[in-house]
Scaffold this active site. Structure first.
Site, PDB file in Angstrom:
ATOM      1  N   SER A 120      33.066  51.413  41.436  1.00  0.00           N
ATOM      2  CA  SER A 120      34.499  51.330  41.197  1.00  0.00           C
ATOM      3  C   SER A 120      35.170  52.672  41.425  1.00  0.00           C
ATOM      4  O   SER A 120      36.382  52.769  41.334  1.00  0.00           O
ATOM      5  CB  SER A 120      34.755  50.849  39.771  1.00  0.00           C
ATOM      6  OG  SER A 120      34.142  51.729  38.862  1.00  0.00           O
ATOM      7  N   HIS A 141      34.081  46.274  46.283  1.00  0.00           N
ATOM      8  CA  HIS A 141      34.402  46.414  44.858  1.00  0.00           C
ATOM      9  C   HIS A 141      35.011  45.121  44.309  1.00  0.00           C
ATOM     10  O   HIS A 141      36.145  44.766  44.637  1.00  0.00           O
ATOM     11  CB  HIS A 141      35.361  47.604  44.681  1.00  0.00           C
ATOM     12  CG  HIS A 141      35.726  47.873  43.263  1.00  0.00           C
ATOM     13  ND1 HIS A 141      36.909  48.477  42.888  1.00  0.00           N
ATOM     14  CD2 HIS A 141      35.062  47.617  42.103  1.00  0.00           C
ATOM     15  CE1 HIS A 141      36.953  48.571  41.575  1.00  0.00           C
ATOM     16  NE2 HIS A 141      35.860  48.064  41.077  1.00  0.00           N
ATOM     17  N   GLU A 153      37.997  44.876  46.862  1.00  0.00           N
ATOM     18  CA  GLU A 153      38.516  46.083  47.498  1.00  0.00           C
ATOM     19  C   GLU A 153      37.413  46.570  48.453  1.00  0.00           C
ATOM     20  O   GLU A 153      36.276  46.772  48.023  1.00  0.00           O
ATOM     21  CB  GLU A 153      38.780  47.111  46.377  1.00  0.00           C
ATOM     22  CG  GLU A 153      39.724  48.227  46.694  1.00  0.00           C
ATOM     23  CD  GLU A 153      39.984  49.115  45.458  1.00  0.00           C
ATOM     24  OE1 GLU A 153      39.143  49.167  44.529  1.00  0.00           O
ATOM     25  OE2 GLU A 153      41.032  49.768  45.444  1.00  0.00           O
ATOM     26  N   ASN A 191      41.458  51.598  40.641  1.00  0.00           N
ATOM     27  CA  ASN A 191      41.276  52.441  39.462  1.00  0.00           C
ATOM     28  C   ASN A 191      42.156  53.685  39.477  1.00  0.00           C
ATOM     29  O   ASN A 191      42.438  54.260  38.425  1.00  0.00           O
ATOM     30  CB  ASN A 191      39.804  52.801  39.289  1.00  0.00           C
ATOM     31  CG  ASN A 191      39.068  51.636  38.658  1.00  0.00           C
ATOM     32  OD1 ASN A 191      39.608  50.969  37.788  1.00  0.00           O
ATOM     33  ND2 ASN A 191      37.858  51.369  39.106  1.00  0.00           N
TER      34      ASN A 191
HETATM   35  N1  CAA Z   1      33.236  34.735  33.383  1.00  0.00           N
HETATM   36  C1  CAA Z   1      33.622  33.634  34.067  1.00  0.00           C
HETATM   37  N2  CAA Z   1      34.795  33.011  33.858  1.00  0.00           N
HETATM   38  C2  CAA Z   1      35.592  33.496  32.891  1.00  0.00           C
HETATM   39  C3  CAA Z   1      35.259  34.614  32.126  1.00  0.00           C
HETATM   40  C4  CAA Z   1      34.013  35.249  32.402  1.00  0.00           C
HETATM   41  N3  CAA Z   1      33.607  36.327  31.731  1.00  0.00           N
HETATM   42  N4  CAA Z   1      36.256  34.861  31.254  1.00  0.00           N
HETATM   43  C5  CAA Z   1      37.188  33.918  31.463  1.00  0.00           C
HETATM   44  N5  CAA Z   1      36.791  33.099  32.454  1.00  0.00           N
HETATM   45  C6  CAA Z   1      37.514  31.953  33.002  1.00  0.00           C
HETATM   46  C7  CAA Z   1      37.614  30.845  32.010  1.00  0.00           C
HETATM   47  O1  CAA Z   1      36.473  30.013  32.044  1.00  0.00           O
HETATM   48  C8  CAA Z   1      38.861  30.111  32.472  1.00  0.00           C
HETATM   49  O2  CAA Z   1      38.522  29.285  33.569  1.00  0.00           O
HETATM   50  P1  CAA Z   1      39.340  27.932  33.875  1.00  0.00           P
HETATM   51  O3  CAA Z   1      40.753  28.323  34.121  1.00  0.00           O
HETATM   52  O4  CAA Z   1      38.641  27.433  35.074  1.00  0.00           O
HETATM   53  O5  CAA Z   1      39.178  27.087  32.663  1.00  0.00           O
HETATM   54  C9  CAA Z   1      39.756  31.225  33.020  1.00  0.00           C
HETATM   55  O6  CAA Z   1      38.881  32.340  33.248  1.00  0.00           O
HETATM   56  C10 CAA Z   1      40.806  31.636  32.043  1.00  0.00           C
HETATM   57  O7  CAA Z   1      40.149  31.969  30.836  1.00  0.00           O
HETATM   58  P2  CAA Z   1      40.748  31.673  29.404  1.00  0.00           P
HETATM   59  O8  CAA Z   1      41.654  30.484  29.450  1.00  0.00           O
HETATM   60  O9  CAA Z   1      39.638  31.682  28.416  1.00  0.00           O
HETATM   61  O10 CAA Z   1      41.545  32.983  29.033  1.00  0.00           O
HETATM   62  P3  CAA Z   1      42.813  33.628  29.675  1.00  0.00           P
HETATM   63  O11 CAA Z   1      43.765  32.659  30.240  1.00  0.00           O
HETATM   64  O12 CAA Z   1      43.248  34.562  28.612  1.00  0.00           O
HETATM   65  O13 CAA Z   1      42.244  34.490  30.900  1.00  0.00           O
HETATM   66  C11 CAA Z   1      41.284  36.397  31.895  1.00  0.00           C
HETATM   67  C12 CAA Z   1      41.187  35.386  30.758  1.00  0.00           C
HETATM   68  C13 CAA Z   1      41.125  35.695  33.228  1.00  0.00           C
HETATM   69  C14 CAA Z   1      40.145  37.384  31.693  1.00  0.00           C
HETATM   70  C15 CAA Z   1      42.716  37.075  31.825  1.00  0.00           C
HETATM   71  O14 CAA Z   1      42.965  37.541  30.530  1.00  0.00           O
HETATM   72  C16 CAA Z   1      42.865  38.226  32.785  1.00  0.00           C
HETATM   73  O15 CAA Z   1      43.123  38.043  33.974  1.00  0.00           O
HETATM   74  N6  CAA Z   1      42.715  39.469  32.266  1.00  0.00           N
HETATM   75  C17 CAA Z   1      42.794  40.678  33.102  1.00  0.00           C
HETATM   76  C18 CAA Z   1      41.479  40.878  33.815  1.00  0.00           C
HETATM   77  C19 CAA Z   1      41.487  42.110  34.665  1.00  0.00           C
HETATM   78  O16 CAA Z   1      42.462  42.815  34.811  1.00  0.00           O
HETATM   79  N7  CAA Z   1      40.335  42.373  35.254  1.00  0.00           N
HETATM   80  C20 CAA Z   1      40.132  43.547  36.079  1.00  0.00           C
HETATM   81  C21 CAA Z   1      39.479  44.602  35.258  1.00  0.00           C
HETATM   82  S1  CAA Z   1      39.344  46.072  36.172  1.00  0.00           S
HETATM   83  C22 CAA Z   1      37.946  45.889  37.037  1.00  0.00           C
HETATM   84  O17 CAA Z   1      37.211  44.964  36.960  1.00  0.00           O
HETATM   85  C23 CAA Z   1      37.697  46.980  37.995  1.00  0.00           C
HETATM   86  C24 CAA Z   1      37.003  48.182  37.528  1.00  0.00           C
HETATM   87  O18 CAA Z   1      36.476  48.865  38.395  1.00  0.00           O
HETATM   88  C25 CAA Z   1      37.003  48.642  36.127  1.00  0.00           C
END
Ligand code: CAA
Length: 283
Positions: A120, A141, A153, A191
């Site tokens: 990342s 990424h 990415e 990031n």
């Molecule tokens: N694995 C697989 N699927 C998952 C999951 C996981 N760990 N967590 C949630 N899901 C799925 C759920 O099963 C659900 O699927 P369906 O729509 O098919 O039923 C869907 O995601 C939505 O989940 P929820 O309804 O439980 O919860 P939500 O609506 O609050 O969404 C979220 C959860 C998708 C995580 C949302 O909160 C979100 O988009 N958060 C931001 C995530 C983000 O920004 N990620 C990037 C992080 S930075 C990174 O990764 C880069 C780095 O280098 C650090």
């Protein structure tokens, strides 16, 4: 240029496990490798759970879930990745560990196989320089949670061959993702932009601008973010956030990117976020 049919993944944690799951569901023969047998067993359990949940929710047929599981192999020996067309490395964010893995892979995969890193923030050019085939090394990424997040990415190193980039963009598309290019500068784009926002939220909290719940609520409701920055930091891992800020500070030669003292304090206290049960918030 051989077609990608077999995907190898090194590292079976949150990211590696997610990448492997999406590859298998997308029809690729997938081998997940981790040096820890316990970790690889946990990864398989998580796949079973997530595939079963997808069936329950009617998102996937039972046959498709079974077929996806049948395309997954779990191993602890890196040599089992020898017939992969691409290996995606998703181990700990440590340049020395990654360089040693890529050196080993380059010696093992001597054709036109692609060596990709899910890093990342670490320089792809630096990882590639540890091999004798920097033209086959690329950044791929993914974002957490991998099955949900649409972006990959794609980062070229200084020597990455255009054919390799093209094949990786196609692979990302075949995995249901959108590939977007970014250049090989610390933190790439995601990031570089996301982490300073999260870090600033810690400063705002530290300075008493708002309580964590209110700070997150303001960003969720005011900017339409799915999670507030502090909840997102807990989700990513506070140790990972602090580490990435240090990579930005070192790579961009600017102290303004150093982790906020409040973030560092929680990390030294062992409050890593969701994964440890306590970060900014309790889980
Ligand atoms: N694995 C697989 N699927 C998952 C999951 C996981 N760990 N967590 C949630 N899901 C799925 C759920 O099963 C659900 O699927 P369906 O729509 O098919 O039923 C869907 O995601 C939505 O989940 P929820 O309804 O439980 O919860 P939500 O609506 O609050 O969404 C979220 C959860 C998708 C995580 C949302 O909160 C979100 O988009 N958060 C931001 C995530 C983000 O920004 N990620 C990037 C992080 S930075 C990174 O990764 C880069 C780095 O280098 C650090």
């Amino acid at each position: 240029m051989s077609e990608i049919k077999r995907v190898g993944v090194i590292g079976s944690g949150q990211m590696g496990g997610g990448i492997a799951q999406v590859a298998a569901v997308s029809g690729f023969e997938t081998v997940v490798m981790d040096t820890s047998a316990d970790q690889v067993a946990l990864c398989e359990k998580t796949h079973d759970k997530l595939l079963a949940r997808a069936v329950e929710k009617g998102k996937m047929s039972e046959d498709d879930a079974k077929a996806a599981k049948g395309r997954l192999t779990y191993v602890t020996d890196i040599k089992s990745l020898a017939d992969s067309d691409i290996v995606v490395e998703a181990v700990v964010e440590n340049a020395e560990v990654k360089k040693s893995i890529f050196k080993q892979l380059a010696g093992m995969l001597t054709g036109d196989q692609i060596l990709a890193s899910n890093t990342s923030s670490i320089s792809i050019t630096e990882i590639a320089a540890a091999t004798d085939c920097p033209e086959r090394v690329i950044g791929m990424h993914f974002f957490y949670p991998v099955p949900v997040m649409k972006l990959v990415e794609v980062i070229n190193g200084l020597a990455t061959d255009a054919n390799v980039t093209e094949r990786v963009i196609k692979l990302a598309g075949d995995m249901g993702k959108t590939a977007v290019p970014a250049n090989d500068r610390a933190g790439f784009v995601s990031n570089r932009v996301l982490m300073p926002m999260i870090n600033e939220a810690f400063y705002a909290w530290m300075e008493g601008v708002a309580e964590p719940e209110h700070l997150d609520q303001i960003m969720k409701l005011g900017c339409n973010h799915p999670m507030g920055p502090l909840e997102l930091a807990d989700f990513i891992g506070l140790d990972t956030c602090a580490h990435i800020m240090n990579v930005l500070a070192d790579g961009l030669h600017s102290e303004r990117y150093r982790p906020c003292p409040k973030l560092e304090q929680l990390v030294v206290a062992g409050r890593f976020g969701r994964k440890s049960g306590h970060g900014v918030f309790k889980y």
